[in-house]
Design an enzyme around this catalytic site. Sequence first.
Site, mmCIF file in Angstrom:
data_model
loop_
_atom_site.group_PDB
_atom_site.id
_atom_site.type_symbol
_atom_site.label_atom_id
_atom_site.label_comp_id
_atom_site.label_asym_id
_atom_site.label_seq_id
_atom_site.Cartn_x
_atom_site.Cartn_y
_atom_site.Cartn_z
ATOM 1 N N HIS A 107 -2.077 0.831 1.305
ATOM 2 C CA HIS A 107 -2.211 1.141 3.009
ATOM 3 C C HIS A 107 -0.874 0.415 3.510
ATOM 4 O O HIS A 107 -0.410 0.939 4.338
ATOM 5 C CB HIS A 107 -3.641 0.877 3.250
ATOM 6 C CG HIS A 107 -3.748 0.841 4.793
ATOM 7 N ND1 HIS A 107 -4.439 2.024 5.488
ATOM 8 C CD2 HIS A 107 -3.164 0.075 5.904
ATOM 9 C CE1 HIS A 107 -4.215 1.564 6.831
ATOM 10 N NE2 HIS A 107 -3.655 0.637 6.988
ATOM 11 N N GLU A 108 -1.144 -0.916 3.418
ATOM 12 C CA GLU A 108 0.144 -1.906 4.025
ATOM 13 C C GLU A 108 1.362 -1.586 3.480
ATOM 14 O O GLU A 108 2.194 -1.337 4.306
ATOM 15 C CB GLU A 108 -0.331 -3.040 3.682
ATOM 16 C CG GLU A 108 -1.740 -3.749 3.964
ATOM 17 C CD GLU A 108 -2.060 -3.590 5.822
ATOM 18 O OE1 GLU A 108 -1.144 -3.261 6.371
ATOM 19 O OE2 GLU A 108 -3.143 -3.105 6.135
ATOM 20 N N HIS A 156 2.485 1.620 5.664
ATOM 21 C CA HIS A 156 2.927 1.190 7.052
ATOM 22 C C HIS A 156 4.233 0.815 6.928
ATOM 23 O O HIS A 156 5.158 1.189 7.751
ATOM 24 C CB HIS A 156 2.082 -0.157 7.522
ATOM 25 C CG HIS A 156 0.970 -0.004 8.138
ATOM 26 N ND1 HIS A 156 0.841 1.280 9.111
ATOM 27 C CD2 HIS A 156 -0.414 -0.602 8.066
ATOM 28 C CE1 HIS A 156 -0.348 1.118 9.677
ATOM 29 N NE2 HIS A 156 -1.120 0.364 8.969
ATOM 30 N N GLU A 180 -2.184 4.905 11.792
ATOM 31 C CA GLU A 180 -3.219 4.252 10.667
ATOM 32 C C GLU A 180 -3.480 5.599 9.660
ATOM 33 O O GLU A 180 -3.921 4.988 8.480
ATOM 34 C CB GLU A 180 -4.423 3.966 11.484
ATOM 35 C CG GLU A 180 -5.349 2.713 10.827
ATOM 36 C CD GLU A 180 -4.288 1.629 10.324
ATOM 37 O OE1 GLU A 180 -4.461 0.798 9.511
ATOM 38 O OE2 GLU A 180 -3.205 1.413 11.374
#
Length: 294
Positions: free
Chosen positions: A147-148, A151, A224
Amino acid sequence: MLRIGLFLLTNLAVLILVGIIFNIFGIGGILQDNGVDLNLNALLLLCAIFGFGGSFISLLLSKTIARISTRTQIIEQARSADEQWLIETVRELSRKAGIGMPDVGIFPMPQANAFATGWNRNNALVSVSAGLLQRFSRDEARAVIGHEIGHVANGDMVTLALIQGVVNTFVMFFARLVGFFVDRVILRNEQGLGIGYFITSIVMDIVFGFFAMMIVAWFSRRREYRADHSGATLASPQSMIAALQRLKMESDRGHEEPLPGNMKAFGIFGNMGALMATHPPLDDRILALQNFQK
């Protein structure tokens, strides 16, 4: 109160700096034409310079600010099995996402969280909390890291910096329009820019600033969902859903702790249920991933 106080001091510092620049370069008329009318083009340009300038300075300093504010310790050399696993996982997922190897760190938060930041997708920072490493399974932690990294790969830091620059510009611009109106029309001051202009501008910076925060938060929530999708792609949908479900369990138990204000937008978990929320509700994120699986 401290946050508002710092905002006022920052705004005052900007006003003083603008005044110094005007005096040095002899362009004191940039806010006025013949002492009567507001020079809108010059004002908009000035606000854009400071609005985007502040946003991109924050972006360039984001890794340093994040490391200090979260007390992140960068892993130079693995000293434990967890640190070795973390470095190898970040390296694997970064390669899979097509970005350069980020710096990897751990911050001393007992609650589960993680964040990514940095101005360059090939020179970023990915950091996880000690609590996440302790309580999450390897599959769940791997999904959070994905997930990070999502980003970073999606360019979210630069995108939000651009959005922040735009809203900063218009906050400053419209705050000074209102200040000029109060000073000239209501207070009928015709001797340059008076105290009514400066006080009103500061007050409207705060008022418009709250609306600007809502706009930035809305964009953050949209990004997100994309980062969740990236985590599901880089790891697996099942692992990403399991990680969000575990975060929800901790949230329901009151164990969550948000990151410092400047880092909330890039954490795996953030405040929820309000217009200022940087993250969508976890239930909505889980549902989106379940639909993605189908």
